[in-house]
Design a protein around this motif. Structure first.
Motif, PDB file in Angstrom:
ATOM      1  N   VAL A  15       0.872  -1.175   0.000  1.00  0.00           N
ATOM      2  CA  VAL A  15       0.000   0.000   0.000  1.00  0.00           C
ATOM      3  C   VAL A  15       0.904   1.218   0.000  1.00  0.00           C
ATOM      4  N   ALA A  16       0.620   2.179  -0.859  1.00  0.00           N
ATOM      5  CA  ALA A  16       1.391   3.423  -0.853  1.00  0.00           C
ATOM      6  C   ALA A  16       0.552   4.546  -1.428  1.00  0.00           C
ATOM      7  N   LYS A  17       0.584   5.679  -0.752  1.00  0.00           N
ATOM      8  CA  LYS A  17      -0.070   6.887  -1.244  1.00  0.00           C
ATOM      9  C   LYS A  17       0.904   8.039  -1.041  1.00  0.00           C
ATOM     10  N   TYR A  18       1.195   8.745  -2.117  1.00  0.00           N
ATOM     11  CA  TYR A  18       2.077   9.914  -2.074  1.00  0.00           C
ATOM     12  C   TYR A  18       1.223  11.155  -2.293  1.00  0.00           C
ATOM     13  N   TYR A  19       1.469  12.176  -1.464  1.00  0.00           N
ATOM     14  CA  TYR A  19       0.612  13.351  -1.479  1.00  0.00           C
ATOM     15  C   TYR A  19       1.273  14.599  -2.047  1.00  0.00           C
ATOM     16  N   ASP A  20       2.507  14.511  -2.482  1.00  0.00           N
ATOM     17  CA  ASP A  20       3.152  15.649  -3.129  1.00  0.00           C
ATOM     18  C   ASP A  20       4.045  15.144  -4.254  1.00  0.00           C
ATOM     19  N   ASP A  21       4.789  16.054  -4.860  1.00  0.00           N
ATOM     20  CA  ASP A  21       5.602  15.679  -6.015  1.00  0.00           C
ATOM     21  C   ASP A  21       7.065  15.442  -5.663  1.00  0.00           C
ATOM     22  N   SER A  22       7.350  15.030  -4.434  1.00  0.00           N
ATOM     23  CA  SER A  22       8.733  14.713  -4.071  1.00  0.00           C
ATOM     24  C   SER A  22       9.264  13.574  -4.932  1.00  0.00           C
ATOM     25  N   PHE A  23       8.389  12.627  -5.230  1.00  0.00           N
ATOM     26  CA  PHE A  23       8.733  11.487  -6.080  1.00  0.00           C
ATOM     27  C   PHE A  23       7.640  11.366  -7.138  1.00  0.00           C
ATOM     28  N   PRO A  24       7.796  12.059  -8.260  1.00  0.00           N
ATOM     29  CA  PRO A  24       6.703  12.141  -9.234  1.00  0.00           C
ATOM     30  C   PRO A  24       6.414  10.855 -10.007  1.00  0.00           C
ATOM     31  N   THR A  25       7.389   9.983 -10.163  1.00  0.00           N
ATOM     32  CA  THR A  25       7.139   8.760 -10.931  1.00  0.00           C
ATOM     33  C   THR A  25       7.118   7.546 -10.016  1.00  0.00           C
ATOM     34  N   THR A  26       6.464   6.508 -10.483  1.00  0.00           N
ATOM     35  CA  THR A  26       6.401   5.263  -9.722  1.00  0.00           C
ATOM     36  C   THR A  26       7.801   4.684  -9.523  1.00  0.00           C
ATOM     37  N   LYS A  27       8.641   4.825 -10.528  1.00  0.00           N
ATOM     38  CA  LYS A  27      10.010   4.314 -10.436  1.00  0.00           C
ATOM     39  C   LYS A  27      10.767   5.010  -9.295  1.00  0.00           C
ATOM     40  N   GLU A  28      10.642   6.328  -9.182  1.00  0.00           N
ATOM     41  CA  GLU A  28      11.296   7.066  -8.098  1.00  0.00           C
ATOM     42  C   GLU A  28      10.705   6.697  -6.744  1.00  0.00           C
TER      43      GLU A  28
END
Length: 177
Positions: A27-40
């Motif tokens: 499970v993962a949810k990112y709320y900003d653009d610190s890591f914009p791609t799934t690879k990052e």
């Protein structure tokens, strides 16, 4: 020399992640653009897991972010915030997440049970944090809100009497309108 004072922000949570004991994302949810791609994102998660899976600490600074974490059996729970975010707030989010998942899984916090209740776990994450803003940090409130959404049993899991009763109720309400 005075240090510059950062403006207060409601956007305190950068990400929430649950990884397995191999460091793979469950499970993962990112709320900003610190890591914009799934690879990052996956590279960050792998690095985070490598730094934390043998450590006994509860907090780590990694790539300019504050990460609080907790492990149980074969799951690792992470809440990630900015370097200047309040660690106590991040820990309260982590505890709410863990306690909510524990209640959803009926105290059987392990990978297999998580997969069986993945939809409810995602609902819990959404109830706790919305767009990076902390919405709730009481696990009982989170569980009660999920229970309200989960009252509808899929038709495939209902018996004939339940389906018939549901159809009668819907017909009755449509006629009363």
């Amino acid at each position: 020399m005075d240090a510059p004072i950062q403006e207060a922000s409601m956007y305190t949570i950068k990400a929430i992640a649950i990884l397995d004991n191999d460091g793979e994302r469950l499970v993962a949810k990112y709320y900003d653009d610190s890591f914009p791609t799934t690879k990052e994102q996956k590279a960050f998660e792998k690095n985070l897991f490598n730094k934390t899976h043998r450590a006994n600490a509860e907090i780590i600074m990694l790539e300019g972010m504050t990460c609080v974490y907790r492990s149980n059996v074969d799951l690792y729970f992470y809440v990630i915030g900015g370097s200047s975010d309040n660690e106590l707030l991040l820990v309260s989010v982590l505890n709410c997440l863990y306690d909510s998942v524990s209640q959803i899984l009926r105290k059987n916090v392990e990978k297999k049970a998580l997969f069986e209740h993945l939809d409810s776990v995602f609902l819990a994450v959404d109830e706790i944090v919305d767009g990076g803003i902390l919405m709730e940090c009481d696990s009982n409130t989170v569980i009660s809100r999920i229970a309200l959404r989960g009252d509808e049993v899929p038709i495939s899991e209902q018996n004939f009497a339940q389906v018939f009763q549901s159809a009668k109720d819907q017909l009755k309400w449509s006629l009363l309108k």
